[in-house]
Design a protein around this motif. Sequence first.
Motif, PDB file in Angstrom:
ATOM      1  N   HIS A 146       0.773  -1.118   0.104  1.00 37.66           N
ATOM      2  CA  HIS A 146      -0.036  -0.041   0.043  1.00 37.66           C
ATOM      3  C   HIS A 146       1.024   1.144   0.010  1.00 37.66           C
ATOM      4  N   GLU A 147       0.408   2.168  -0.670  1.00 39.85           N
ATOM      5  CA  GLU A 147       1.331   3.580  -0.813  1.00 39.85           C
ATOM      6  C   GLU A 147       1.508   4.218   0.426  1.00 39.85           C
ATOM      7  N   ARG A 148       0.436   4.013   1.269  1.00 37.64           N
ATOM      8  CA  ARG A 148       0.793   4.341   2.767  1.00 37.64           C
ATOM      9  C   ARG A 148       1.640   3.901   3.798  1.00 37.64           C
ATOM     10  N   ASN A 149       1.934   2.380   3.291  1.00 39.67           N
ATOM     11  CA  ASN A 149       2.666   1.511   4.279  1.00 39.67           C
ATOM     12  C   ASN A 149       4.252   1.966   4.139  1.00 39.67           C
ATOM     13  N   GLU A 150       4.323   3.027   4.516  1.00 38.82           N
ATOM     14  CA  GLU A 150       5.925   3.496   4.360  1.00 38.82           C
ATOM     15  C   GLU A 150       6.670   2.567   4.976  1.00 38.82           C
ATOM     16  N   ARG A 151       6.795   2.039   6.033  1.00 41.58           N
ATOM     17  CA  ARG A 151       7.611   1.080   6.676  1.00 41.58           C
ATOM     18  C   ARG A 151       7.818   0.090   5.585  1.00 41.58           C
ATOM     19  N   ALA A 152       6.930  -0.830   5.453  1.00 42.84           N
ATOM     20  CA  ALA A 152       6.938  -1.903   4.441  1.00 42.84           C
ATOM     21  C   ALA A 152       7.589  -1.574   3.173  1.00 42.84           C
ATOM     22  N   GLY A 154       9.771   0.990   2.442  1.00 42.24           N
ATOM     23  CA  GLY A 154      11.159   1.003   2.766  1.00 42.24           C
ATOM     24  C   GLY A 154      11.945  -0.087   2.694  1.00 42.24           C
ATOM     25  N   ALA A 155      11.378  -1.141   3.588  1.00 38.68           N
ATOM     26  CA  ALA A 155      12.080  -2.345   3.690  1.00 38.68           C
ATOM     27  C   ALA A 155      12.108  -3.113   2.370  1.00 38.68           C
ATOM     28  N   TYR A 156      11.152  -2.913   1.736  1.00 42.21           N
ATOM     29  CA  TYR A 156      11.196  -3.687   0.242  1.00 42.21           C
ATOM     30  C   TYR A 156      12.207  -3.425  -0.522  1.00 42.21           C
ATOM     31  N   ARG A 157      11.949  -1.953  -0.606  1.00 46.80           N
ATOM     32  CA  ARG A 157      13.391  -1.262  -1.693  1.00 46.80           C
ATOM     33  C   ARG A 157      14.602  -1.406  -0.907  1.00 46.80           C
ATOM     34  N   ARG A 158      14.926  -1.424   0.250  1.00 42.83           N
ATOM     35  CA  ARG A 158      16.137  -1.943   0.800  1.00 42.83           C
ATOM     36  C   ARG A 158      16.468  -3.299   0.352  1.00 42.83           C
ATOM     37  N   LEU A 159      15.759  -4.070   0.027  1.00 49.34           N
ATOM     38  CA  LEU A 159      16.093  -5.361  -0.094  1.00 49.34           C
ATOM     39  C   LEU A 159      15.883  -5.898  -1.692  1.00 49.34           C
ATOM     40  N   GLY A 160      15.832  -4.632  -2.497  1.00 46.23           N
ATOM     41  CA  GLY A 160      16.196  -4.866  -3.839  1.00 46.23           C
ATOM     42  C   GLY A 160      14.718  -4.800  -4.917  1.00 46.23           C
ATOM     43  N   PHE A 161      13.495  -4.718  -4.221  1.00 49.47           N
ATOM     44  CA  PHE A 161      12.334  -4.778  -4.888  1.00 49.47           C
ATOM     45  C   PHE A 161      12.103  -3.379  -5.518  1.00 49.47           C
ATOM     46  N   ARG A 162      11.672  -3.309  -6.453  1.00 52.23           N
ATOM     47  CA  ARG A 162      11.530  -2.002  -7.402  1.00 52.23           C
ATOM     48  C   ARG A 162      10.060  -1.968  -7.999  1.00 52.23           C
ATOM     49  N   PRO A 163       9.372  -0.725  -8.052  1.00 49.31           N
ATOM     50  CA  PRO A 163       8.223  -0.901  -8.776  1.00 49.31           C
ATOM     51  C   PRO A 163       8.078  -1.141 -10.128  1.00 49.31           C
ATOM     52  N   SER A 164       7.182  -1.996 -10.431  1.00 48.10           N
ATOM     53  CA  SER A 164       6.920  -2.182 -11.826  1.00 48.10           C
ATOM     54  C   SER A 164       6.404  -1.374 -12.800  1.00 48.10           C
ATOM     55  N   GLY A 165       5.677  -0.304 -12.123  1.00 45.65           N
ATOM     56  CA  GLY A 165       4.825   0.661 -12.840  1.00 45.65           C
ATOM     57  C   GLY A 165       3.598   0.249 -12.542  1.00 45.65           C
ATOM     58  N   LEU A 166       2.955  -0.873 -12.089  1.00 47.04           N
ATOM     59  CA  LEU A 166       1.792  -1.240 -12.018  1.00 47.04           C
ATOM     60  C   LEU A 166       1.167  -0.703 -10.568  1.00 47.04           C
ATOM     61  N   LYS A 167       0.020   0.095 -10.740  1.00 52.73           N
ATOM     62  CA  LYS A 167      -0.530   0.625  -9.331  1.00 52.73           C
ATOM     63  C   LYS A 167      -2.052   0.121  -9.424  1.00 52.73           C
TER      64      LYS A 167
END
Length: 183
Positions: A146-152, A154-167
């Motif tokens: 979720h766009e407002r789940n900033e903690r999650a 941030g964690a996923y991005r630090r672990l290498g996950f990137r936005p695919s462009g799909l919302k």
Amino acid sequence: MDDRQRPVIRVIRAAEWREMKALRLLSLQDPVAHLAFAETYENAAGKPDSFWQERTEGAAEGGTAVRQFVAELPGVGGWVGTVAVLLETPGEADFLGVPIERRQAQVVGVFVQPEYRGTGLIGELLEAAVAWAWESGAEQVRLYVHERNERALGAYRRLGFRPSGLKVPEGDDFEWELVLPKA
């Protein structure tokens, strides 16, 4: 946290449905549960034991389509975190009805108890889930946050996950699809 207190990451066992149910119900009471999970505490608490038994058996050791990992305290047996991963096969449709084009895995149900957040435990859980996905032939691993789940996020991005462009629309908000391609 020293190594004696460090949780051990492992796959759940079919007989551990009571522990799995308890951790799921705990996760659904988290302050951001409404952003992180597509289920409510009330809905989950009302399900019969047979539901939890089947769910646990399907995600336990030996399963081929779903695998659930837990972080367990050594010597104590308490579970302090979890993640599940679902394999998706080309030709099937995902939960949105979108055709799946490649063998991939979707991470769901990520939860770490508050006192273990910030310790790297989420990374260890995801490392186990992603390793199983690669071993199972997945070409990428994805998840929704979720766009407002900033903690999650941030964690996923630090672990290498990137936005695919799909919302994906979620009420007045949206969820990002994040992907981790196989290296």
